[in-house]
Design a protein around this motif. Structure first.
Motif, PDB file in Angstrom:
ATOM      1  N   UNK A 162      53.950  58.735  35.131  1.00 55.61           N
ATOM      2  CA  UNK A 162      53.214  58.080  36.202  1.00 55.61           C
ATOM      3  C   UNK A 162      52.755  56.697  35.803  1.00 55.61           C
ATOM      4  N   UNK A 163      52.260  55.982  36.804  1.00 54.53           N
ATOM      5  CA  UNK A 163      51.768  54.626  36.605  1.00 54.53           C
ATOM      6  C   UNK A 163      50.611  54.399  37.558  1.00 54.53           C
ATOM      7  N   UNK A 164      49.573  53.742  37.081  1.00 53.77           N
ATOM      8  CA  UNK A 164      48.449  53.404  37.943  1.00 53.77           C
ATOM      9  C   UNK A 164      47.910  52.040  37.585  1.00 53.77           C
ATOM     10  N   UNK A 165      47.379  51.370  38.581  1.00 58.58           N
ATOM     11  CA  UNK A 165      46.789  50.053  38.371  1.00 58.58           C
ATOM     12  C   UNK A 165      45.549  49.942  39.232  1.00 58.58           C
ATOM     13  N   UNK A 166      44.480  49.397  38.664  1.00 51.15           N
ATOM     14  CA  UNK A 166      43.250  49.157  39.400  1.00 51.15           C
ATOM     15  C   UNK A 166      42.628  47.883  38.863  1.00 51.15           C
ATOM     16  N   UNK A 167      41.787  47.270  39.676  1.00 55.54           N
ATOM     17  CA  UNK A 167      41.103  46.051  39.258  1.00 55.54           C
ATOM     18  C   UNK A 167      39.614  46.232  39.488  1.00 55.54           C
ATOM     19  N   UNK A 168      38.847  46.102  38.416  1.00 54.45           N
ATOM     20  CA  UNK A 168      37.385  46.080  38.532  1.00 54.45           C
ATOM     21  C   UNK A 168      36.975  44.621  38.681  1.00 54.45           C
ATOM     22  N   UNK A 169      35.969  44.382  39.500  1.00 50.19           N
ATOM     23  CA  UNK A 169      35.527  43.007  39.721  1.00 50.19           C
ATOM     24  C   UNK A 169      34.039  42.878  39.461  1.00 50.19           C
ATOM     25  N   UNK A 170      33.691  41.802  38.777  1.00 52.62           N
ATOM     26  CA  UNK A 170      32.296  41.432  38.626  1.00 52.62           C
ATOM     27  C   UNK A 170      32.155  40.052  39.252  1.00 52.62           C
ATOM     28  N   UNK A 171      30.967  39.506  39.213  1.00 49.61           N
ATOM     29  CA  UNK A 171      30.797  38.174  39.785  1.00 49.61           C
ATOM     30  C   UNK A 171      31.521  37.106  38.970  1.00 49.61           C
ATOM     31  N   UNK A 172      31.888  37.406  37.716  1.00 51.14           N
ATOM     32  CA  UNK A 172      32.535  36.412  36.868  1.00 51.14           C
ATOM     33  C   UNK A 172      33.937  36.770  36.399  1.00 51.14           C
ATOM     34  N   UNK A 173      34.330  38.042  36.553  1.00 48.07           N
ATOM     35  CA  UNK A 173      35.613  38.478  36.018  1.00 48.07           C
ATOM     36  C   UNK A 173      36.344  39.405  36.981  1.00 48.07           C
ATOM     37  N   UNK A 174      37.661  39.366  36.896  1.00 47.64           N
ATOM     38  CA  UNK A 174      38.531  40.414  37.402  1.00 47.64           C
ATOM     39  C   UNK A 174      39.080  41.107  36.158  1.00 47.64           C
TER      40      UNK A 174
END
Length: 91
Positions: A6-18
């Protein structure tokens, strides 16, 4: 039956970073875990590896964490181990 590939991708975001995180897994008899984190976040390697080891019993699992600035950052980032464990669980 659950697939071992399997493969998964997610993006966490803060006010200064992805923070994109990609996890991939393929079937293997032994367990092999490859963790790739940014050089300035090397302390994340052990907790990421530990979370993956606690969730898989075999196979090759690759985890890649990137860090993309959205504006000038002061370097104060924390690894969210619960979110990472959730991603591993989805794999």
């Amino acid at each position: 039956m659950n697939s071992m590939t399997g493969f998964g991708r997610a993006v966490a975001q803060t006010d200064r970073y992805n923070i994109p995180v990609e996890i991939s897994g393929v079937n293997r008899k032994q367990t092999e875990i490859a963790v790739n984190v940014p050089r300035n976040c090397a302390e994340w390697d052990a907790p990421v590896r530990s979370i993956v080891q606690g969730s898989v019993s075999r196979g090759r699992v690759g985890v890649s964490v990137s860090l993309e600035r959205t504006e000038e950052a002061d370097g104060s980032l924390q690894l969210d181990e619960r979110k990472l464990a959730s991603l591993v669980g989805l794999l």
